[in-house]
Write an enzyme that holds these catalytic residues in place. Sequence first.
Site, mmCIF file in Angstrom:
data_model
loop_
_atom_site.group_PDB
_atom_site.id
_atom_site.type_symbol
_atom_site.label_atom_id
_atom_site.label_comp_id
_atom_site.label_asym_id
_atom_site.label_seq_id
_atom_site.Cartn_x
_atom_site.Cartn_y
_atom_site.Cartn_z
ATOM 1 N N ALA A 144 0.806 -1.220 0.000
ATOM 2 C CA ALA A 144 0.000 0.000 0.000
ATOM 3 C C ALA A 144 0.837 1.267 0.000
ATOM 4 O O ALA A 144 0.366 2.332 -0.406
ATOM 5 C CB ALA A 144 -0.933 -0.003 1.210
ATOM 6 N N GLY A 145 2.098 1.172 0.418
ATOM 7 C CA GLY A 145 2.945 2.342 0.510
ATOM 8 C C GLY A 145 3.220 3.039 -0.802
ATOM 9 O O GLY A 145 3.574 4.224 -0.812
ATOM 10 N N SER A 205 0.943 3.662 -2.995
ATOM 11 C CA SER A 205 -0.290 4.331 -3.415
ATOM 12 C C SER A 205 -0.762 5.412 -2.456
ATOM 13 O O SER A 205 -1.688 6.147 -2.776
ATOM 14 C CB SER A 205 -1.411 3.300 -3.607
ATOM 15 O OG SER A 205 -1.120 2.417 -4.669
ATOM 16 N N PRO A 253 -5.707 5.417 1.281
ATOM 17 C CA PRO A 253 -5.189 5.063 2.610
ATOM 18 C C PRO A 253 -4.660 3.637 2.639
ATOM 19 O O PRO A 253 -5.133 2.768 1.903
ATOM 20 C CB PRO A 253 -6.412 5.209 3.519
ATOM 21 C CG PRO A 253 -7.580 4.948 2.616
ATOM 22 C CD PRO A 253 -7.183 5.519 1.269
ATOM 23 N N ASP A 254 -3.645 3.420 3.475
ATOM 24 C CA ASP A 254 -3.235 2.042 3.706
ATOM 25 C C ASP A 254 -4.200 1.429 4.715
ATOM 26 O O ASP A 254 -5.201 2.027 5.078
ATOM 27 C CB ASP A 254 -1.773 1.953 4.161
ATOM 28 C CG ASP A 254 -1.538 2.639 5.502
ATOM 29 O OD1 ASP A 254 -2.528 2.986 6.177
ATOM 30 O OD2 ASP A 254 -0.380 2.827 5.878
ATOM 31 N N PHE A 255 -3.906 0.237 5.199
ATOM 32 C CA PHE A 255 -4.871 -0.467 6.032
ATOM 33 C C PHE A 255 -4.598 -0.333 7.526
ATOM 34 O O PHE A 255 -5.536 -0.314 8.313
ATOM 35 C CB PHE A 255 -4.900 -1.958 5.652
ATOM 36 C CG PHE A 255 -5.582 -2.206 4.344
ATOM 37 C CD1 PHE A 255 -6.926 -2.521 4.299
ATOM 38 C CD2 PHE A 255 -4.892 -2.104 3.149
ATOM 39 C CE1 PHE A 255 -7.577 -2.736 3.099
ATOM 40 C CE2 PHE A 255 -5.526 -2.317 1.935
ATOM 41 C CZ PHE A 255 -6.868 -2.637 1.911
ATOM 42 N N ARG A 256 -3.336 -0.212 7.927
ATOM 43 C CA ARG A 256 -3.030 -0.360 9.345
ATOM 44 C C ARG A 256 -2.437 0.859 10.030
ATOM 45 O O ARG A 256 -2.180 0.820 11.221
ATOM 46 C CB ARG A 256 -2.075 -1.549 9.534
ATOM 47 C CG ARG A 256 -2.743 -2.876 9.219
ATOM 48 C CD ARG A 256 -1.775 -4.041 9.363
ATOM 49 N NE ARG A 256 -2.462 -5.298 9.186
ATOM 50 C CZ ARG A 256 -2.786 -5.811 8.018
ATOM 51 N NH1 ARG A 256 -2.479 -5.158 6.919
ATOM 52 N NH2 ARG A 256 -3.423 -6.961 7.917
ATOM 53 N N ASN A 274 -1.891 -4.547 -3.858
ATOM 54 C CA ASN A 274 -2.906 -3.501 -3.957
ATOM 55 C C ASN A 274 -4.040 -3.890 -4.897
ATOM 56 O O ASN A 274 -3.839 -4.620 -5.872
ATOM 57 C CB ASN A 274 -2.262 -2.199 -4.423
ATOM 58 C CG ASN A 274 -1.186 -1.723 -3.465
ATOM 59 O OD1 ASN A 274 -1.246 -1.991 -2.275
ATOM 60 N ND2 ASN A 274 -0.188 -1.039 -3.985
ATOM 61 N N ASP A 305 -6.049 -1.346 -6.177
ATOM 62 C CA ASP A 305 -6.473 -0.046 -6.703
ATOM 63 C C ASP A 305 -6.318 0.094 -8.211
ATOM 64 O O ASP A 305 -6.738 1.102 -8.781
ATOM 65 C CB ASP A 305 -5.716 1.089 -6.011
ATOM 66 C CG ASP A 305 -4.195 0.892 -6.024
ATOM 67 O OD1 ASP A 305 -3.660 0.429 -7.053
ATOM 68 O OD2 ASP A 305 -3.554 1.204 -5.008
ATOM 69 N N HIS A 360 -3.668 -9.925 -4.553
ATOM 70 C CA HIS A 360 -4.878 -9.852 -3.733
ATOM 71 C C HIS A 360 -6.097 -9.460 -4.551
ATOM 72 O O HIS A 360 -7.102 -9.004 -4.008
ATOM 73 C CB HIS A 360 -4.671 -8.870 -2.576
ATOM 74 C CG HIS A 360 -3.662 -9.350 -1.580
ATOM 75 N ND1 HIS A 360 -3.170 -8.559 -0.569
ATOM 76 C CD2 HIS A 360 -3.045 -10.556 -1.441
ATOM 77 C CE1 HIS A 360 -2.300 -9.252 0.143
ATOM 78 N NE2 HIS A 360 -2.209 -10.469 -0.367
ATOM 79 N N CYS A 374 -20.434 -13.533 -9.883
ATOM 80 C CA CYS A 374 -21.519 -13.918 -8.996
ATOM 81 C C CYS A 374 -20.997 -14.978 -8.028
ATOM 82 O O CYS A 374 -20.347 -15.946 -8.440
ATOM 83 C CB CYS A 374 -22.692 -14.473 -9.798
ATOM 84 S SG CYS A 374 -23.995 -15.221 -8.777
ATOM 85 N N CYS A 421 -23.369 -18.543 -9.047
ATOM 86 C CA CYS A 421 -23.245 -19.227 -10.340
ATOM 87 C C CYS A 421 -21.937 -18.910 -11.064
ATOM 88 O O CYS A 421 -21.660 -19.472 -12.123
ATOM 89 C CB CYS A 421 -24.432 -18.883 -11.243
ATOM 90 S SG CYS A 421 -24.435 -17.188 -11.889
ATOM 91 N N CYS A 481 -26.909 -10.827 -9.428
ATOM 92 C CA CYS A 481 -26.712 -11.530 -10.702
ATOM 93 C C CYS A 481 -27.990 -11.513 -11.531
ATOM 94 O O CYS A 481 -29.105 -11.619 -11.000
ATOM 95 C CB CYS A 481 -26.286 -12.964 -10.411
ATOM 96 S SG CYS A 481 -25.994 -13.968 -11.880
ATOM 97 N N ASN A 533 11.053 1.610 1.829
ATOM 98 C CA ASN A 533 9.929 1.604 2.766
ATOM 99 C C ASN A 533 10.188 2.630 3.861
ATOM 100 O O ASN A 533 11.321 3.069 4.072
ATOM 101 C CB ASN A 533 9.784 0.206 3.388
ATOM 102 C CG ASN A 533 8.400 -0.061 3.932
ATOM 103 O OD1 ASN A 533 7.394 0.290 3.304
ATOM 104 N ND2 ASN A 533 8.325 -0.671 5.100
ATOM 105 N N CYS A 576 8.217 6.222 -0.377
ATOM 106 C CA CYS A 576 8.454 5.382 -1.556
ATOM 107 C C CYS A 576 8.743 6.215 -2.803
ATOM 108 O O CYS A 576 9.658 5.900 -3.571
ATOM 109 C CB CYS A 576 7.254 4.471 -1.812
ATOM 110 S SG CYS A 576 7.169 3.038 -0.747
#
Length: 409
Positions: A119-120, A122, A128-131, A202, A204, A221, A229, A232, A253, A318, A355
């Site tokens: 995430a760094g 972006s 935003p990053d997650f943590r 990411n 995004d 990810h 769906c 199905c 669907c 980083n 970064c």
Amino acid sequence: MRVLYLSKRPWQNWTKIWSRNLQYLRTMSANSPPGTSDGEESLDASAAVPPNNIETMGARIRDLDVDSIRRYLAQKLGFNEPTEPAVPVEKVLDEVNLDGIVKWIKSARCKNIITLAGAGISTSAGIPDFRSPETGLYHNLQKYNLPEPQAIFEINFFRQNPKPFFLLAKELFPGNFKPTISHYFIRLLHEKGLLLRHYTQNIDTLERGAGIPEEKLVEAHGTFYTSHCLDCRKRYSLEFIKEHIFSEQIPICTDCPGVVKPDIVFFGESLPDRFQHCLQEDFKQCDMLIIMGSSLEVQPFASLIDMVPDWCPRLLINREKAGLRSPLLRLWGLMSGGLQLDEEGIRDVARLGDCDEGCQELADLLGWGDELRALVASEHERLELTGAVATPHAPVTEVAAALPLEPKL
């Protein structure tokens, strides 16, 4: 250490994965951010697996005497004791620093660079990053009234209540952000003929927006690029899911009552087939690994740093050190995976900080600095003039060819 095949197909080389990562090879961990998957087969239980010495770790630690711990602490505190002379280890880099990395990339030995991104790369685009405390995505999910922040990306919770995710997806949906300097540096590696593959955590799609070819990408990810769906498995286009998200409707669907979910990997889902397929061939060819903007805490992505050859240099760009090997376990002979960013390192280098600044500095040292600046300026201007910033980051021709639009509800 446990050695196993990563696929059922015969493979001439064993791939080493530390046993602490085995449970994550097929499924995302409970502490990982979301990243698509149509599912994968389980590991071949009949494959011959050599004995796993790590399983005896507890017994070995119990067998450690006080003298072993004393010697370790004495070494770290500078109280040197007479020991046998250490066998000198030949350095991979002429200089174990950024200048040494630059010399390596310029040399004839460097032909296949793999980049790993989190995430760094972006955050400077406004995503935003997650943590991160206060600003991270998980910190700001109270308004969705979740049992816990990560539940919004858990597949079981999504099946029961998809509404919170689709409300959040409106904020996260790709198209309102410009790729960053870091993204364009990766594109520049491709244009120089050096990029073997770019692996990203990411979702995004900014790599696509930066013009990095799809065949060079592994979206570990998943991505918003396609949707399926849940029942199905009918495939839907980016425009279909976007229309429903921005009208704040749950996409259903057209063939069955199933919910249509973007192909990002939720907790409890398998990683994409492409991730599994590409890593088998890529990492044995890698002669330079660049890790960018990742905490290296999410498995199995974090394990990738140990899949390159032992002589392959590794550069971490980083804000803080990440993916470090444990010196205590290494001293006891229990584990040696991870980056070695201390005075004893022979191939690992960290460029700590932002970064984008790190990528620009590396480009400057390589003699590509002005080229990178010009590329960023021209591409951002193009996105503004064409209005592409307001549309999903995917080549329009590719979407039209590969993803015909479904009838609107």
